[in-house]
Design a protein around this motif. Structure first.
Motif, mmCIF file in Angstrom:
data_model
loop_
_atom_site.group_PDB
_atom_site.id
_atom_site.type_symbol
_atom_site.label_atom_id
_atom_site.label_comp_id
_atom_site.label_asym_id
_atom_site.label_seq_id
_atom_site.Cartn_x
_atom_site.Cartn_y
_atom_site.Cartn_z
ATOM 1 N N GLU A 91 0.800 -1.216 0.000
ATOM 2 C CA GLU A 91 0.000 0.000 0.000
ATOM 3 C C GLU A 91 0.839 1.275 0.000
ATOM 4 O O GLU A 91 0.415 2.303 -0.548
ATOM 5 N N THR A 92 2.013 1.226 0.612
ATOM 6 C CA THR A 92 2.796 2.452 0.804
ATOM 7 C C THR A 92 4.110 2.492 0.039
ATOM 8 O O THR A 92 4.701 3.564 -0.106
ATOM 9 N N GLY A 93 4.597 1.354 -0.419
ATOM 10 C CA GLY A 93 5.894 1.316 -1.081
ATOM 11 C C GLY A 93 7.065 1.385 -0.122
ATOM 12 O O GLY A 93 8.227 1.443 -0.547
ATOM 13 N N GLU A 94 6.781 1.348 1.172
ATOM 14 C CA GLU A 94 7.843 1.394 2.190
ATOM 15 C C GLU A 94 8.268 -0.016 2.594
ATOM 16 O O GLU A 94 7.484 -0.957 2.499
ATOM 17 N N GLU A 95 9.517 -0.125 3.041
ATOM 18 C CA GLU A 95 9.999 -1.393 3.574
ATOM 19 C C GLU A 95 9.688 -1.445 5.076
ATOM 20 O O GLU A 95 10.020 -0.514 5.814
ATOM 21 N N ILE A 96 9.049 -2.522 5.506
ATOM 22 C CA ILE A 96 8.690 -2.690 6.909
ATOM 23 C C ILE A 96 9.516 -3.828 7.496
ATOM 24 O O ILE A 96 9.537 -4.933 6.949
ATOM 25 N N ASP A 97 10.206 -3.568 8.595
ATOM 26 C CA ASP A 97 10.962 -4.593 9.310
ATOM 27 C C ASP A 97 10.219 -4.976 10.575
ATOM 28 O O ASP A 97 9.957 -4.116 11.423
ATOM 29 N N LEU A 98 9.868 -6.241 10.718
ATOM 30 C CA LEU A 98 9.232 -6.743 11.937
ATOM 31 C C LEU A 98 10.313 -7.169 12.909
ATOM 32 O O LEU A 98 11.145 -8.025 12.598
#
Length: 332
Positions: free
Chosen positions: A65-72
Motif C-alpha cells: 500500500e505504501t511502497g515502504e519497507e517494513i521490518d518486523l
C-alpha cells in the motif's frame, strides 16, 4: 451478572525495575540495526505464538500500500517494546494497553485493534471443574497463576478483581508478597492457564478471555451480559475443549470490558511515510491481515485497526491508580 466497580482513585506507589525488562544497551544488540526500513516492534503475548509469522501478511499489505519497507522486530518483553520507541530503535509498535501510560512523553497512540468488528476484550479468572473453589474469595490461602507482570488482562485487572472480592493483595504487582494468597507471575496467558492445568498446587489462573474462553463451556458466560454482547470470544466459547490437550475450565469471574490493545508510534518520528502507513492501517480489511488460506496456527488475532488516542485508554490509568502504580523507570 457480576458487577465490578469502575476503576479509579487510590494512593499511588511506584512501579520500578520491572522484571524481565532488558537494558537499553542490551536492546541495541537485537533491535535497531544500521540499515533498516520502518521498524515495527512486536510485543510478546502468548507463549505459543510465532508473532513474526502472524504479522507477515500485515507487513506485506503495508509494503504494497505504501511502497515502504517494513521490518518486523520482536521484543523480548513489554518493557523492551517501549524502550525501542523511547531510544529511537523503532518507529511503530504493537503494545499492551499498559504501553499507553508507559509511553507518556515519547509514544503516541495511533490506533486500537479490533477483532471481528469489536474493540472490547475481557479478563477471566478460571479454575478446574472439580475444584473446591466456587468464588474468588475462596482463593484465600491458595495459589493463582497470572500472566506477564505488565499485562492488563492477564495480571493487573485480575489483581483488582481479587481485591474487590475482599482479598488482600498487598503491594502486588510491585512485589509478589500478597498477604492473602500466593500469586505466581507465569509470564504470559498460555503459561498461566497451563500451570493451572498441570500443577496441582495452583488452583486458579487469570488470563485474557482469548486464552481461556475456548476451554470454558459457553453457558458459563451467559450471566455476563457485557461479555455476551461485546466479546469476540463468546461465539467460540467451549469449542476447544479436548480432554487430552485442552481440558475443560470452569469460570470464576469475568472483568468489565476493556479497550483492546493499541498500535503506537514514536512521537518524534517525523517522516512523510508516517501518514501513509497510519492511513493504510486504518484502511486494512480482515482479508489484508488474515489472507484466505492462512494456517489457523498463524492467524493474526485482530481483524482491523480503528483510529484512537490516549483518551480511549483512560481505564488503564485508572487501573494504575487503583493499584497504586506508576511508570517511573524502565531500566532494569
Amino acid at each position: 451478572m457480576v458487577q465490578h466497580e469502575r476503576f479509579g482513585g487510590s494512593s499511588r506507589r511506584t512501579f520500578l525495575k520491572v522484571a524481565g525488562g532488558a537494558s537499553i544497551a542490551g536492546l541495541a544488540g537485537c533491535l535497531g540495526e544500521t540499515d533498516h526500513g520502518i521498524r515495527f516492534i512486536l510485543n510478546p503475548a502468548e507463549e505459543q505464538t510465532d508473532i513474526v509469522e502472524e504479522y507477515t501478511p500485515m507487513k506485506e499489505y503495508l509494503e504494497d500500500e505504501t511502497g515502504e519497507e517494513i521490518d518486523l522486530e520482536p521484543a523480548g518483553s513489554y518493557v523492551e517494546t517501549l524502550e525501542a520507541l523511547e531510544t529511537d530503535q523503532g518507529e511503530l509498535a504493537d503494545t499492551s494497553p499498559t504501553g499507553v501510560p508507559g509511553g507518556d512523553g515519547f509514544a503516541d497512540v495511533i490506533g486500537m485493534r479490533t477483532a471481528f468488528g469489536g474493540n472490547q476484550y475481557f479478563s477471566t479468572i478460571v479454575t478446574l471443574p472439580d475444584s473446591d473453589i466456587e468464588e474468588l474469595a475462596d482463593l484465600e490461602g491458595e495459589q493463582i497463576a497470572v500472566g506477564s507482570q505488565l499485562s492488563v488482562s492477564g495480571t493487573l485487572v485480575p489483581a483488582l478483581m481479587l481485591q474487590e472480592a475482599g482479598l488482600d493483595i498487598g503491594d502486588f504487582p510491585n512485589t509478589q508478597d500478597a498477604p492473602d494468597l500466593d500469586i505466581n507471575v507465569a509470564g504470559d496467558h498460555d503459561t498461566a492457564r497451563e500451570q493451572l492445568e498441570d500443577d496441582p498446587d495452583i488452583v486458579a489462573a487469570a488470563t485474557g478471555a482469548f486464552a481461556s474462553a475456548g476451554q470454558i463451556p459457553q453457558e458459563q458466560f451467559d450471566d455476563y451480559e457485557e461479555f455476551v454482547e461485546h466479546s469476540a470470544e463468546y461465539e467460540g466459547a467451549g469449542s476447544d475443549i479436548d480432554d487430552d490437550d485442552n481440558p475443560e475450565l470452569r469460570l470464576l469471574d469475568v472483568s468489565e470490558s476493556l479497550t483492546r490493545a493499541p498500535i503506537m508510534a514514536r512521537s518524534d518520528w517525523d517522516d512523510p511515510a508516517r501518514d501513509d502507513i497510519e492511513q493504510a492501517l486504518f484502511d486494512a480489511e480482515e482479508e489484508d491481515l488474515i489472507p484466505e488460506g492462512t494456517d489457523e496456527d498463524y492467524e493474526l488475532w485482530f481483524t482491523g485497526i480503528d483510529e484512537a488516542d490516549r483518551d480511549d485508554y483512560q481505564y488503564v490509568y485508572d487501573v494504575f491508580d487503583d493499584l497504586g502504580l506508576e511508570f517511573e523507570d524502565f531500566d532494569d
